[in-house]
Design an enzyme around this catalytic site. Structure first.
Site, PDB file in Angstrom:
ATOM      1  N   LYS A 158       0.498  -1.386  -0.560  1.00  0.00           N
ATOM      2  CA  LYS A 158       0.187  -0.446  -0.056  1.00  0.00           C
ATOM      3  C   LYS A 158       0.710   1.448   0.315  1.00  0.00           C
ATOM      4  O   LYS A 158       0.345   2.528  -0.615  1.00  0.00           O
ATOM      5  CB  LYS A 158      -1.135   0.113   1.346  1.00  0.00           C
ATOM      6  CG  LYS A 158      -1.978  -1.170   1.550  1.00  0.00           C
ATOM      7  CD  LYS A 158      -2.468  -0.751   2.215  1.00  0.00           C
ATOM      8  CE  LYS A 158      -2.053  -0.967   3.513  1.00  0.00           C
ATOM      9  NZ  LYS A 158      -1.661  -2.169   3.963  1.00  0.00           N
ATOM     10  N   ARG A 206      11.708  -5.579   5.012  1.00  0.00           N
ATOM     11  CA  ARG A 206      11.169  -4.928   4.633  1.00  0.00           C
ATOM     12  C   ARG A 206      11.639  -4.128   5.480  1.00  0.00           C
ATOM     13  O   ARG A 206      12.045  -3.846   6.644  1.00  0.00           O
ATOM     14  CB  ARG A 206       9.331  -4.487   4.945  1.00  0.00           C
ATOM     15  CG  ARG A 206       9.370  -2.625   5.295  1.00  0.00           C
ATOM     16  CD  ARG A 206       8.109  -2.600   4.800  1.00  0.00           C
ATOM     17  NE  ARG A 206       7.385  -2.966   5.650  1.00  0.00           N
ATOM     18  CZ  ARG A 206       5.742  -2.765   5.486  1.00  0.00           C
ATOM     19  NH1 ARG A 206       5.383  -2.125   4.717  1.00  0.00           N
ATOM     20  NH2 ARG A 206       4.924  -3.144   6.719  1.00  0.00           N
ATOM     21  N   ARG A 243      11.364  -1.971  10.710  1.00  0.00           N
ATOM     22  CA  ARG A 243      10.231  -1.548  11.540  1.00  0.00           C
ATOM     23  C   ARG A 243      10.058  -1.609  12.747  1.00  0.00           C
ATOM     24  O   ARG A 243      10.201  -2.613  12.484  1.00  0.00           O
ATOM     25  CB  ARG A 243       8.688  -1.753  11.003  1.00  0.00           C
ATOM     26  CG  ARG A 243       8.250   0.214   9.783  1.00  0.00           C
ATOM     27  CD  ARG A 243       6.969   0.295   9.191  1.00  0.00           C
ATOM     28  NE  ARG A 243       6.097  -0.631  10.281  1.00  0.00           N
ATOM     29  CZ  ARG A 243       4.703  -0.867   9.126  1.00  0.00           C
ATOM     30  NH1 ARG A 243       4.992   0.132   7.792  1.00  0.00           N
ATOM     31  NH2 ARG A 243       3.953  -1.473  10.272  1.00  0.00           N
TER      32      ARG A 243
HETATM   33  P1  AMP Z   1       0.478   1.064   8.784  1.00  0.00           P
HETATM   34  O1  AMP Z   1       2.103   1.873   7.819  1.00  0.00           O
HETATM   35  O2  AMP Z   1      -0.239   1.265   8.187  1.00  0.00           O
HETATM   36  O3  AMP Z   1       1.001  -0.987   8.617  1.00  0.00           O
HETATM   37  O4  AMP Z   1      -0.063   0.419  10.687  1.00  0.00           O
HETATM   38  C1  AMP Z   1       0.862   0.214  11.485  1.00  0.00           C
HETATM   39  C2  AMP Z   1       0.361   0.143  12.769  1.00  0.00           C
HETATM   40  O5  AMP Z   1      -0.277   1.381  13.675  1.00  0.00           O
HETATM   41  C3  AMP Z   1      -1.122  -0.414  12.598  1.00  0.00           C
HETATM   42  O6  AMP Z   1      -0.472  -2.197  12.114  1.00  0.00           O
HETATM   43  C4  AMP Z   1      -2.644  -0.191  13.048  1.00  0.00           C
HETATM   44  O7  AMP Z   1      -1.516  -0.498  14.613  1.00  0.00           O
HETATM   45  C5  AMP Z   1      -1.759   0.786  13.563  1.00  0.00           C
HETATM   46  N1  AMP Z   1      -2.220   2.225  12.603  1.00  0.00           N
HETATM   47  C6  AMP Z   1      -2.776   2.194  11.312  1.00  0.00           C
HETATM   48  N2  AMP Z   1      -3.774   2.763  10.932  1.00  0.00           N
HETATM   49  C7  AMP Z   1      -4.695   2.405  11.561  1.00  0.00           C
HETATM   50  C8  AMP Z   1      -6.655   2.254  11.385  1.00  0.00           C
HETATM   51  N3  AMP Z   1      -6.299   2.929  10.664  1.00  0.00           N
HETATM   52  N4  AMP Z   1      -7.000   1.894  12.159  1.00  0.00           N
HETATM   53  C9  AMP Z   1      -6.150   1.455  13.881  1.00  0.00           C
HETATM   54  N5  AMP Z   1      -4.876   1.162  13.302  1.00  0.00           N
HETATM   55  C10 AMP Z   1      -4.524   1.946  12.573  1.00  0.00           C
END
Ligand code: AMP
Length: 219
Positions: free
Chosen positions: A13, A127, A162
């Protein structure tokens, strides 16, 4: 123009969103990035978010929705944005619809990325991301490695892994995706805005190929 990036963790994404941002000239809004920035800066929000993110759980809807509401009020997103990682629940999707309606906007396209599960874990553990908050370029040690080990090609900053990109956390992130986020596929399909794209080495299709296809749609 409002574009949503949907898909399980590790499907690409962020990679697709950053290419679309560059090509379409509208900002990428990643809730994950907002949380990580707050965690790094040690804010109250960061402290709360970290307790969920480190376990691979979703941050509660009320907190996440509020953050996006604030972000949508900023000037740079007036002409559109690419939402990367939001919404992740039906409640968030409904809240987004209301927020956009108030601004006479709507979701134009939901790019739903799918990758075979066995590839996802491999992609996540390999990653690496640029530590420079202004850059944040994403690499994969196998599929898309940096020219110089540990260093970002674009800005020369250090690459980091990460904290939540480990095998244990990935399992709960995937569980949460299937339980809470995947119902959004049907939700957006019913609204006629869903475009599903397979991202997989097995068919030699990566995020950048998908991004090119999406850009063509807007030409
Ligand atoms: P990402 O960078 O999109 O993989 O997000 C990393 C982490 O942030 C996810 O695993 C969730 O714990 C939290 N997170 C990101 N976006 C959301 C969302 N829309 N709702 C709830 N938690 C989120």
């Amino acid at each position: 123009m409002v574009i949503i990036m949907l898909g399980a963790p590790g499907t690409g994404k962020g990679t697709v969103a950053s290419i679309l941002t560059e090509k379409l000239g509208i900002p990428q809004v990643s809730t994950g990035d907002i949380f990580r920035k707050n965690i790094k800066e040690g804010t109250e929000l960061g402290k709360i978010a970290d307790t969920y993110i480190s376990k691979g759980n979703l941050v509660p809807d009320d907190i996440t929705i509020e953050i996006v509401k604030d972000r949508l009020n900023q000037k740079d997103v007036e002409n559109g944005l690419i939402l990367d990682g939001f919404p992740r629940t039906v409640e968030q999707a409904e809240a987004l619809e209301k927020m956009l309606e108030e601004k006479n906007k709507k979701v134009d396209i939901v790019v739903n990325l799918t990758t075979p599960e066995e590839e996802i874990i491999e992609r996540i553990v390999n990653r690496r991301v640029c530590s420079n908050q202004e850059c944040k370029t994403i690499y994969n040690l196998v599929l898309n490695p940096p020219k110089k080990e540990g260093i970002c090609d674009k800005c020369g900053s250090k690459l980091i892994q990460r904290k939540d990109d480990n095998v244990e956390t990935v399992k709960s992130r995937l569980d949460n995706y299937f339980k809470l986020t995947s119902p959004l596929i049907e939700y957006y399909e019913n609204k006629g805005v869903l475009k599903t794209e397979v991202v997989s080495e097995s068919i030699n299709k990566l995020g950048k190929d998908v991004a090119e296809e999406i850009v063509e749609l807007f030409k």
